[in-house]
Scaffold this motif. Structure first.
Motif, mmCIF file in Angstrom:
data_model
loop_
_atom_site.group_PDB
_atom_site.id
_atom_site.type_symbol
_atom_site.label_atom_id
_atom_site.label_comp_id
_atom_site.label_asym_id
_atom_site.label_seq_id
_atom_site.Cartn_x
_atom_site.Cartn_y
_atom_site.Cartn_z
ATOM 1 N N THR A 311 -49.771 14.292 -76.977
ATOM 2 C CA THR A 311 -50.937 15.147 -76.843
ATOM 3 C C THR A 311 -50.833 15.932 -75.532
ATOM 4 O O THR A 311 -50.023 15.605 -74.660
ATOM 5 N N GLU A 312 -51.670 16.951 -75.400
ATOM 6 C CA GLU A 312 -51.684 17.710 -74.153
ATOM 7 C C GLU A 312 -52.057 16.815 -72.974
ATOM 8 O O GLU A 312 -51.502 16.947 -71.882
ATOM 9 N N ASP A 313 -53.004 15.920 -73.189
ATOM 10 C CA ASP A 313 -53.400 15.001 -72.117
ATOM 11 C C ASP A 313 -52.247 14.101 -71.712
ATOM 12 O O ASP A 313 -52.036 13.842 -70.512
ATOM 13 N N GLU A 314 -51.493 13.605 -72.697
ATOM 14 C CA GLU A 314 -50.339 12.758 -72.387
ATOM 15 C C GLU A 314 -49.291 13.546 -71.610
ATOM 16 O O GLU A 314 -48.710 13.037 -70.647
ATOM 17 N N ARG A 315 -49.047 14.778 -72.040
ATOM 18 C CA ARG A 315 -48.063 15.591 -71.323
ATOM 19 C C ARG A 315 -48.479 15.807 -69.873
ATOM 20 O O ARG A 315 -47.652 15.671 -68.954
ATOM 21 N N GLU A 316 -49.743 16.145 -69.648
ATOM 22 C CA GLU A 316 -50.195 16.396 -68.282
ATOM 23 C C GLU A 316 -50.099 15.137 -67.428
ATOM 24 O O GLU A 316 -49.735 15.202 -66.252
ATOM 25 N N ARG A 317 -50.430 13.988 -68.017
ATOM 26 C CA ARG A 317 -50.332 12.733 -67.272
ATOM 27 C C ARG A 317 -48.876 12.414 -66.931
ATOM 28 O O ARG A 317 -48.560 12.049 -65.782
ATOM 29 N N GLU A 318 -47.992 12.554 -67.917
ATOM 30 C CA GLU A 318 -46.578 12.266 -67.667
ATOM 31 C C GLU A 318 -45.998 13.235 -66.634
ATOM 32 O O GLU A 318 -45.214 12.827 -65.769
ATOM 33 N N LEU A 319 -46.391 14.501 -66.712
ATOM 34 C CA LEU A 319 -45.866 15.487 -65.775
ATOM 35 C C LEU A 319 -46.368 15.224 -64.359
ATOM 36 O O LEU A 319 -45.603 15.343 -63.385
ATOM 37 N N GLN A 320 -47.638 14.846 -64.235
ATOM 38 C CA GLN A 320 -48.186 14.551 -62.917
ATOM 39 C C GLN A 320 -47.480 13.355 -62.290
ATOM 40 O O GLN A 320 -47.101 13.377 -61.110
ATOM 41 N N GLU A 321 -47.291 12.297 -63.086
ATOM 42 C CA GLU A 321 -46.621 11.105 -62.565
ATOM 43 C C GLU A 321 -45.170 11.399 -62.203
ATOM 44 O O GLU A 321 -44.651 10.894 -61.196
ATOM 45 N N LEU A 322 -44.517 12.218 -63.020
ATOM 46 C CA LEU A 322 -43.139 12.595 -62.728
ATOM 47 C C LEU A 322 -43.067 13.412 -61.445
ATOM 48 O O LEU A 322 -42.218 13.148 -60.582
ATOM 49 N N ASN A 323 -43.939 14.404 -61.318
ATOM 50 C CA ASN A 323 -43.913 15.246 -60.115
ATOM 51 C C ASN A 323 -44.236 14.434 -58.854
ATOM 52 O O ASN A 323 -43.664 14.678 -57.793
ATOM 53 N N ASP A 324 -45.123 13.469 -58.977
ATOM 54 C CA ASP A 324 -45.425 12.597 -57.828
ATOM 55 C C ASP A 324 -44.180 11.826 -57.402
ATOM 56 O O ASP A 324 -43.893 11.669 -56.201
ATOM 57 N N THR A 325 -43.426 11.323 -58.391
ATOM 58 C CA THR A 325 -42.204 10.587 -58.085
ATOM 59 C C THR A 325 -41.142 11.501 -57.488
ATOM 60 O O THR A 325 -40.468 11.119 -56.509
ATOM 61 N N ILE A 326 -41.008 12.694 -58.047
ATOM 62 C CA ILE A 326 -40.034 13.646 -57.506
ATOM 63 C C ILE A 326 -40.366 13.978 -56.056
ATOM 64 O O ILE A 326 -39.493 13.984 -55.175
ATOM 65 N N GLU A 327 -41.639 14.211 -55.776
ATOM 66 C CA GLU A 327 -42.057 14.547 -54.419
ATOM 67 C C GLU A 327 -41.769 13.405 -53.443
ATOM 68 O O GLU A 327 -41.412 13.635 -52.284
ATOM 69 N N SER A 328 -41.858 12.179 -53.941
ATOM 70 C CA SER A 328 -41.662 11.023 -53.046
ATOM 71 C C SER A 328 -40.200 10.812 -52.689
ATOM 72 O O SER A 328 -39.893 10.153 -51.689
ATOM 73 N N VAL A 329 -39.275 11.330 -53.507
ATOM 74 C CA VAL A 329 -37.851 11.085 -53.246
ATOM 75 C C VAL A 329 -37.129 12.315 -52.709
ATOM 76 O O VAL A 329 -36.035 12.187 -52.145
ATOM 77 N N GLN A 330 -37.705 13.502 -52.872
ATOM 78 C CA GLN A 330 -37.013 14.714 -52.405
ATOM 79 C C GLN A 330 -37.425 15.057 -50.970
ATOM 80 O O GLN A 330 -38.462 14.670 -50.477
#
Length: 330
Positions: A311-330
């Motif tokens: 769903t759109e909500d699932e996509r936004e949640r997954e993208l937010q969590e992914l971007n948070d992880t990317i930001e923490s390691v880059q």
């Protein structure tokens, strides 16, 4: 003919071709700028990283990589179908791949193995599936089965002949075709149908290749098998799907019934896992963003592959969590 045009095949050609391919990796290429669209028509990203894991997620992953490479050409992503468990234990958790597809969640034991090798998995839900039980097209005695009846067939020491399950069914041996023990589909089917405290029968033809399950059931009137819905959806003319009665009547496997939650207990989420450390690399981070963005693509996920999109909500949640992880390691 170009490498990309060589791969512009129909879904049926892909599924059959993929099933007949050797166990070696299929090299694919792809890359994207953040947001999925290159800014100047030429990608600045380059590199290579390996993807392993689930045969169920495999056709979806291949389609995503194909779209990814249509926008960019300098990132190579070899893909191996190793089974969810085989991918975790033999490749991802020991650092031999940076992405592992899985048709069930990572286990505590796999997380421990990853931790021992300084690999931290980041989970991404990419779609949902309806595990489908199939029988031969000439099977005229089974259209629907209860969970208990399926359990009798697939548990260790269970039914040997069809008549052992129902006296009105033929007194003929049950010939079983199913997922190998390294498969997430095996794990999920065992847990939901056989039971956590009961062993799955070893008296069956086990394989990581869903086309072999299809072929086995197709040629044997007394056969039964199970695999992901995508492999049934494109072969409905050669085998028959069995509806499942979980206590509220017979429900056929379909994307609609999986989406609504009616198809129980064989509806399940599908995942890909990326090593957090690998997200330091821009090409890995951008591919993972692209995978999440495509998870709601009805044409790709449902119409081309045969799974239930996020769903759109699932996509936004997954993208937010992914971007948070990317930001923490880059």
């Amino acid at each position: 003919m170009s490498r990309k045009s060589d791969r512009a095949v129909s879904r049926r050609q892909f599924l059959l071709g993929a099933g007949m391919a050797s166990a070696g990796s299929i090299a694919l290429a792809g890359c994207t700028e953040q947001g999925g669209t290159p800014t100047d028509g030429e990608s600045s990203l380059s590199g290579e990283f390996r993807m392993t894991g689930s045969s169920t997620v495999y056709p979806l992953a291949v389609e995503v990589v194909n779209q990814f490479e249509n926008e960019h050409s300098n990132v190579n992503i070899p893909i191996n179908r190793t089974g969810s468990g085989g991918g975790f234990s033999n490749h991802f958790c020991v650092g031999n791949s940076v992405i592992n597809n899985a048709s069930r969640p990572i286990t505590e034991g796999e997380q421990q193995q990853c931790g021992e090798n300084d690999v931290t998995p980041h989970e991404i839900k990419v779609a949902s599936d309806a595990v489908t039980v199939i029988v031969n097209g000439d099977n005229d005695w089974v259209d629907c089965m209860t969970v208990d009846q399926l359990g009798q067939i697939w548990r260790e020491g269970g039914a040997q002949n069809w008549s052992d399950v129902d006296p009105s069914w033929p007194d003929e041996p049950i010939n079983r075709f199913g997922a190998a023990t390294t498969s997430g589909t095996f794990d999920y089917f065992k847990e939901t149908i056989v039971g956590e405290d009961t062993n799955h029968t070893s008296e069956y033809s086990a394989t990581e290749r869903d086309n072999e399950i299809l072929a086995g059931v197709q040629r044997d009137q007394y056969a039964i098998g199970y695999f992901g819905f995508a492999y049934y959806a494109d072969n409905q003319d050669v085998v028959k799907a069995v509806s499942i009665d979980n206590g509220d009547g017979c429900v056929e496997p379909s994307l609609e019934n999986a989406r609504s939650g009616e198809y129980q207990p064989l509806s399940r989420p599908l995942f890909t896992y990326v090593a957090e450390g690998a997200l330091e690399r821009e090409e890995v981070a951008e591919f993972c963003r692209f995978f999440v963005e495509q998870s709601t693509n009805q044409d790709l996920v449902a119409d081309t592959v045969g799974y239930v999109p996020n769903t759109e909500d699932e996509r936004e949640r997954e993208l937010q969590e992914l971007n948070d992880t990317i930001e923490s390691v880059q």
